[in-house]
Design a protein around this motif. Sequence first.
Motif, short mmCIF file in Angstrom:
data_model
loop_
_atom_site.label_atom_id
_atom_site.label_comp_id
_atom_site.label_asym_id
_atom_site.label_seq_id
_atom_site.Cartn_x
_atom_site.Cartn_y
_atom_site.Cartn_z
N PRO A 194 -50.22 -14.70 -1.99
CA PRO A 194 -49.93 -14.45 -0.58
C PRO A 194 -50.43 -15.54 0.36
O PRO A 194 -49.74 -15.93 1.31
CB PRO A 194 -50.62 -13.11 -0.31
CG PRO A 194 -50.67 -12.44 -1.63
CD PRO A 194 -50.86 -13.52 -2.63
N THR A 195 -51.64 -16.03 0.13
CA THR A 195 -52.18 -17.05 1.03
C THR A 195 -51.39 -18.34 0.95
O THR A 195 -51.05 -18.95 1.98
CB THR A 195 -53.67 -17.31 0.72
OG1 THR A 195 -54.41 -16.12 1.02
CG2 THR A 195 -54.21 -18.46 1.55
N SER A 196 -51.05 -18.78 -0.26
CA SER A 196 -50.29 -20.03 -0.38
C SER A 196 -48.89 -19.88 0.20
O SER A 196 -48.37 -20.81 0.84
CB SER A 196 -50.22 -20.49 -1.84
OG SER A 196 -49.48 -19.60 -2.65
N LEU A 197 -48.29 -18.71 0.04
CA LEU A 197 -46.97 -18.50 0.62
C LEU A 197 -47.07 -18.44 2.14
O LEU A 197 -46.24 -19.01 2.85
CB LEU A 197 -46.36 -17.21 0.08
CG LEU A 197 -45.00 -16.80 0.66
CD1 LEU A 197 -43.98 -17.92 0.56
CD2 LEU A 197 -44.49 -15.52 -0.01
N GLY A 198 -48.08 -17.76 2.65
CA GLY A 198 -48.26 -17.70 4.10
C GLY A 198 -48.43 -19.07 4.71
O GLY A 198 -47.87 -19.36 5.78
N SER A 230 -53.44 -10.72 3.65
CA SER A 230 -53.75 -12.12 3.36
C SER A 230 -52.66 -13.05 3.86
O SER A 230 -52.93 -14.08 4.48
CB SER A 230 -53.92 -12.31 1.85
OG SER A 230 -55.04 -11.61 1.37
N LEU A 231 -51.42 -12.68 3.59
CA LEU A 231 -50.30 -13.50 4.05
C LEU A 231 -50.26 -13.54 5.58
O LEU A 231 -50.00 -14.59 6.19
CB LEU A 231 -49.00 -12.96 3.47
CG LEU A 231 -47.77 -13.85 3.51
CD1 LEU A 231 -46.80 -13.46 2.38
CD2 LEU A 231 -47.04 -13.78 4.83
N GLY A 232 -50.55 -12.39 6.21
CA GLY A 232 -50.50 -12.30 7.66
C GLY A 232 -51.55 -13.13 8.36
O GLY A 232 -51.41 -13.42 9.56
N GLU A 233 -52.60 -13.50 7.66
CA GLU A 233 -53.59 -14.39 8.26
C GLU A 233 -53.04 -15.79 8.48
O GLU A 233 -53.57 -16.57 9.28
CB GLU A 233 -54.84 -14.45 7.39
CG GLU A 233 -55.63 -13.14 7.37
CD GLU A 233 -56.83 -13.22 6.45
OE1 GLU A 233 -57.09 -14.31 5.89
OE2 GLU A 233 -57.51 -12.18 6.28
N GLU A 234 -51.96 -16.11 7.77
CA GLU A 234 -51.36 -17.44 7.87
C GLU A 234 -50.02 -17.44 8.60
O GLU A 234 -49.64 -18.44 9.20
CB GLU A 234 -51.15 -18.02 6.46
CG GLU A 234 -52.38 -18.03 5.57
CD GLU A 234 -53.41 -19.05 6.02
OE1 GLU A 234 -53.05 -19.97 6.78
OE2 GLU A 234 -54.59 -18.90 5.60
N TYR A 235 -49.30 -16.32 8.54
CA TYR A 235 -47.92 -16.27 9.04
C TYR A 235 -47.70 -14.94 9.74
O TYR A 235 -48.02 -13.88 9.18
CB TYR A 235 -46.95 -16.43 7.88
CG TYR A 235 -45.48 -16.31 8.22
CD1 TYR A 235 -44.83 -17.28 8.97
CD2 TYR A 235 -44.74 -15.20 7.78
CE1 TYR A 235 -43.47 -17.16 9.28
CE2 TYR A 235 -43.38 -15.09 8.07
CZ TYR A 235 -42.77 -16.06 8.83
OH TYR A 235 -41.43 -15.95 9.13
N ASP A 236 -47.12 -14.97 10.94
CA ASP A 236 -47.00 -13.74 11.73
C ASP A 236 -45.57 -13.20 11.78
O ASP A 236 -45.24 -12.37 12.62
CB ASP A 236 -47.52 -13.96 13.15
CG ASP A 236 -46.72 -15.01 13.93
OD1 ASP A 236 -45.75 -15.57 13.36
OD2 ASP A 236 -47.08 -15.27 15.10
N GLY A 237 -44.72 -13.64 10.85
CA GLY A 237 -43.35 -13.13 10.82
C GLY A 237 -43.25 -11.78 10.12
O GLY A 237 -44.25 -11.20 9.69
#
Length: 253
Positions: A194-198, A230-237
């Motif tokens: 999730p983090t790398s994708l975000g 985790s993904l949302g920490e990098e991307y807000d879509g």
Amino acid sequence: MRLTFLGTGAALPTGSRAQSGTLLETDAGALLVDCGSGVLDALARTDTGYEGVDTVLLTHHHLDHVSDLDVLMKARWLAGETDLTIAGPPGTTALVEELLSVHEYMQERLDLRLVDIDDPTITLASFDAEWLETRHSMQCFAYRLTPSAGGPTVALSGDSEAFPELVEFADGAAVFAHDCSFPDDVDVSNHPTPTSLGRALSAADADLGRVYLTHLYPHTEGRHEEMLASLGEEYDGDVRFAEDGLSMTVESV
């Protein structure tokens, strides 16, 4: 256009997800992208059924993306539907021919059109397809798929590590289905966490509709909220998990 996730799992069975398979439909035709184990049963539960799908597009040749291909071929033959196009990266023709060499009684049963994709675009089953090679352990293509008569675009990552150029390839897609095989605490290559994708989603210059996470290993079960956080920490879509049987009408961004 209608999109149905037939299989959102991966090479290790979860007991609740079939392996990779996605159905795209317009009034003019139906396209099956990948055909892993369990996908034929999922396809049989749709209104279209395996009788209504005469075109398969492969992202790559790993077993969890092709293992129902020979089962599909036999089912269509027995149902009296003998036309079938199978397209994919270079080596697709050889793959299908080798499958049929194992099952000799199936040879000459179908009117097969086999396509090794090398042109930048190809039209299949009323869809215009563009491709991009991904970062995986074997040659694998991501696809942008748009109805030939016009309409929204769906992008499918295939199997891949996350990288901004892949996200930018999906620019303008109303739906972008992306591999997210493992949670962050799994040390993995050839697939994203999730983090790398975000980070890739955030770094890319792309206008996306909804992102669906798919190609899910058992390691992800029970951890969806954690992974989305985790993904949302990098991307807000708008990001959601794909589920087997999830079907939707796709509209433009």
